[in-house]
Design a protein around this motif. Sequence first.
Motif, short mmCIF file in Angstrom:
data_model
loop_
_atom_site.label_atom_id
_atom_site.label_comp_id
_atom_site.label_asym_id
_atom_site.label_seq_id
_atom_site.Cartn_x
_atom_site.Cartn_y
_atom_site.Cartn_z
N GLU A 10 70.18 -39.26 -21.40
CA GLU A 10 69.85 -38.29 -22.45
C GLU A 10 69.43 -36.98 -21.82
O GLU A 10 68.57 -36.97 -20.93
CB GLU A 10 68.71 -38.80 -23.34
CG GLU A 10 69.09 -39.90 -24.30
CD GLU A 10 68.02 -40.10 -25.37
OE1 GLU A 10 67.47 -39.11 -25.88
OE2 GLU A 10 67.73 -41.27 -25.68
N ILE A 11 70.03 -35.89 -22.27
CA ILE A 11 69.68 -34.55 -21.79
C ILE A 11 69.43 -33.64 -22.98
O ILE A 11 70.20 -33.67 -23.96
CB ILE A 11 70.79 -33.94 -20.92
CG1 ILE A 11 71.03 -34.77 -19.66
CG2 ILE A 11 70.45 -32.50 -20.53
CD1 ILE A 11 72.17 -34.26 -18.79
N VAL A 12 68.37 -32.87 -22.90
CA VAL A 12 68.14 -31.79 -23.86
C VAL A 12 68.25 -30.47 -23.10
O VAL A 12 67.64 -30.30 -22.04
CB VAL A 12 66.76 -31.89 -24.54
CG1 VAL A 12 66.52 -30.67 -25.43
CG2 VAL A 12 66.67 -33.17 -25.38
N VAL A 13 69.05 -29.57 -23.63
CA VAL A 13 69.26 -28.25 -23.03
C VAL A 13 68.67 -27.20 -23.97
O VAL A 13 69.06 -27.15 -25.15
CB VAL A 13 70.76 -27.97 -22.82
CG1 VAL A 13 70.96 -26.59 -22.18
CG2 VAL A 13 71.42 -29.06 -21.99
N ASN A 14 67.75 -26.39 -23.47
CA ASN A 14 67.27 -25.31 -24.34
C ASN A 14 68.18 -24.10 -24.17
O ASN A 14 68.70 -23.83 -23.09
CB ASN A 14 65.80 -24.98 -24.10
CG ASN A 14 65.51 -24.30 -22.77
OD1 ASN A 14 66.31 -24.35 -21.84
ND2 ASN A 14 64.36 -23.66 -22.67
N VAL A 15 68.42 -23.40 -25.27
CA VAL A 15 69.38 -22.29 -25.27
C VAL A 15 68.81 -21.09 -26.00
O VAL A 15 68.06 -21.22 -26.97
CB VAL A 15 70.72 -22.72 -25.93
CG1 VAL A 15 71.45 -23.74 -25.07
CG2 VAL A 15 70.51 -23.26 -27.34
N HIS A 16 69.20 -19.90 -25.53
CA HIS A 16 68.78 -18.65 -26.17
C HIS A 16 69.85 -17.58 -25.97
O HIS A 16 70.56 -17.22 -26.90
CB HIS A 16 67.43 -18.19 -25.61
CG HIS A 16 67.03 -16.82 -26.08
ND1 HIS A 16 66.41 -16.62 -27.30
CD2 HIS A 16 67.14 -15.59 -25.50
CE1 HIS A 16 66.17 -15.31 -27.46
NE2 HIS A 16 66.61 -14.67 -26.38
N HIS A 17 69.98 -17.09 -24.74
CA HIS A 17 70.91 -16.02 -24.41
C HIS A 17 72.35 -16.54 -24.42
O HIS A 17 72.67 -17.47 -23.68
CB HIS A 17 70.54 -15.48 -23.02
CG HIS A 17 71.33 -14.30 -22.56
ND1 HIS A 17 71.40 -13.12 -23.28
CD2 HIS A 17 72.08 -14.09 -21.45
CE1 HIS A 17 72.14 -12.25 -22.63
NE2 HIS A 17 72.57 -12.81 -21.52
N PHE A 18 73.21 -15.96 -25.28
CA PHE A 18 74.58 -16.45 -25.44
C PHE A 18 74.59 -17.97 -25.64
O PHE A 18 75.38 -18.69 -25.02
CB PHE A 18 75.45 -16.07 -24.25
CG PHE A 18 75.78 -14.60 -24.16
CD1 PHE A 18 76.55 -13.98 -25.12
CD2 PHE A 18 75.30 -13.83 -23.10
CE1 PHE A 18 76.86 -12.63 -25.04
CE2 PHE A 18 75.58 -12.47 -23.02
CZ PHE A 18 76.37 -11.86 -24.00
N ALA A 19 73.70 -18.42 -26.51
CA ALA A 19 73.52 -19.86 -26.71
C ALA A 19 74.80 -20.58 -27.08
O ALA A 19 75.07 -21.69 -26.59
CB ALA A 19 72.46 -20.10 -27.78
N GLN A 20 75.62 -19.96 -27.93
CA GLN A 20 76.82 -20.65 -28.43
C GLN A 20 77.82 -20.92 -27.31
O GLN A 20 78.56 -21.91 -27.38
CB GLN A 20 77.48 -19.83 -29.53
CG GLN A 20 78.43 -20.63 -30.40
CD GLN A 20 77.75 -21.79 -31.12
OE1 GLN A 20 76.66 -21.63 -31.67
NE2 GLN A 20 78.38 -22.96 -31.10
N GLN A 21 77.84 -20.08 -26.28
CA GLN A 21 78.74 -20.33 -25.16
C GLN A 21 78.41 -21.66 -24.48
O GLN A 21 79.30 -22.43 -24.11
CB GLN A 21 78.66 -19.20 -24.14
CG GLN A 21 79.33 -17.91 -24.56
CD GLN A 21 79.42 -16.92 -23.41
OE1 GLN A 21 79.52 -17.31 -22.24
NE2 GLN A 21 79.39 -15.64 -23.72
N ILE A 22 77.13 -21.92 -24.30
CA ILE A 22 76.69 -23.18 -23.68
C ILE A 22 77.03 -24.36 -24.58
O ILE A 22 77.57 -25.38 -24.13
CB ILE A 22 75.18 -23.14 -23.37
CG1 ILE A 22 74.86 -22.02 -22.39
CG2 ILE A 22 74.70 -24.49 -22.84
CD1 ILE A 22 73.38 -21.81 -22.15
N ILE A 23 76.71 -24.23 -25.86
CA ILE A 23 76.97 -25.31 -26.82
C ILE A 23 78.46 -25.62 -26.89
O ILE A 23 78.87 -26.79 -26.83
CB ILE A 23 76.41 -24.92 -28.20
CG1 ILE A 23 74.88 -24.81 -28.15
CG2 ILE A 23 76.84 -25.94 -29.26
CD1 ILE A 23 74.26 -24.18 -29.39
N ASP A 24 79.28 -24.58 -27.00
CA ASP A 24 80.73 -24.79 -27.11
C ASP A 24 81.29 -25.43 -25.84
O ASP A 24 82.17 -26.30 -25.92
CB ASP A 24 81.43 -23.46 -27.37
CG ASP A 24 81.17 -22.92 -28.77
OD1 ASP A 24 80.67 -23.68 -29.62
OD2 ASP A 24 81.45 -21.72 -29.00
#
Length: 247
Positions: free
Chosen positions: A48-62
Amino acid sequence: MNAMIFAAGLGTRLKPLTDIMPKAMVPINGKPLIQILIERLKAIGVTEIVVNVHHFAQQIIDFINANNSFGINITFSDETQQLLETGGGLKKAAQLFSNNHPILVHNVDILSNADLLCLYNNAPSTTLLVSQRPTQRYLLFDHANRLVGWTNIATGEIKSPYPDIKASYPELKKYAFSGIQIFYPSLLPLMSDWHGKFSIIDFYLSICHKTPILCHLDPQLQLLDVGKLDTIKKAEDFLQKYPILTH
């Protein structure tokens, strides 16, 4: 086995690359930093991994979704409205895990040869991976490797819950933090009065006289902070030297 990846930073020192992408997506030898770390975590048994995102978050998610989460359970802690720093980010992310197992917390821009599985399996409580590398800011530990303070040797500033730390601990150990740690969720209730953005180190300093925050010193630790443009080539060479990081 749980892990959290700090990937929400602005990456300002990596401009102009981070004008169009998040730091986590900066490629090293053609592979984004976050992929290098996810694959390494998966290889040691992280499920299980949780990644926190903020800057250009959607790029990481996609990117992660396009790769089917690399075959493990990856969720996202959304900090797009406000960066929560290390403490606030960890507090929010910790709620997203399906269990209360310890969490291996790792900065996305840190490459190292650390034995992460050994660190995880041998941390009896919240434990910070440290080294003796030269820096201006050091964590201070007592003879039992318990955190007792922090100092900036350039300014002489000291933070500690002990009023006269030098008298209380005449033989302090000064170590540099690696950006890698094992966090025990049992500390979460102690965060109840901490809200919004805050530093995890400041939190640890506020409780280290009540509960043990330990260090693990790895004399063989080789570490690279991929934080500036001139470290990209160093990172490429680092991965060549330590191929275990990409297998």
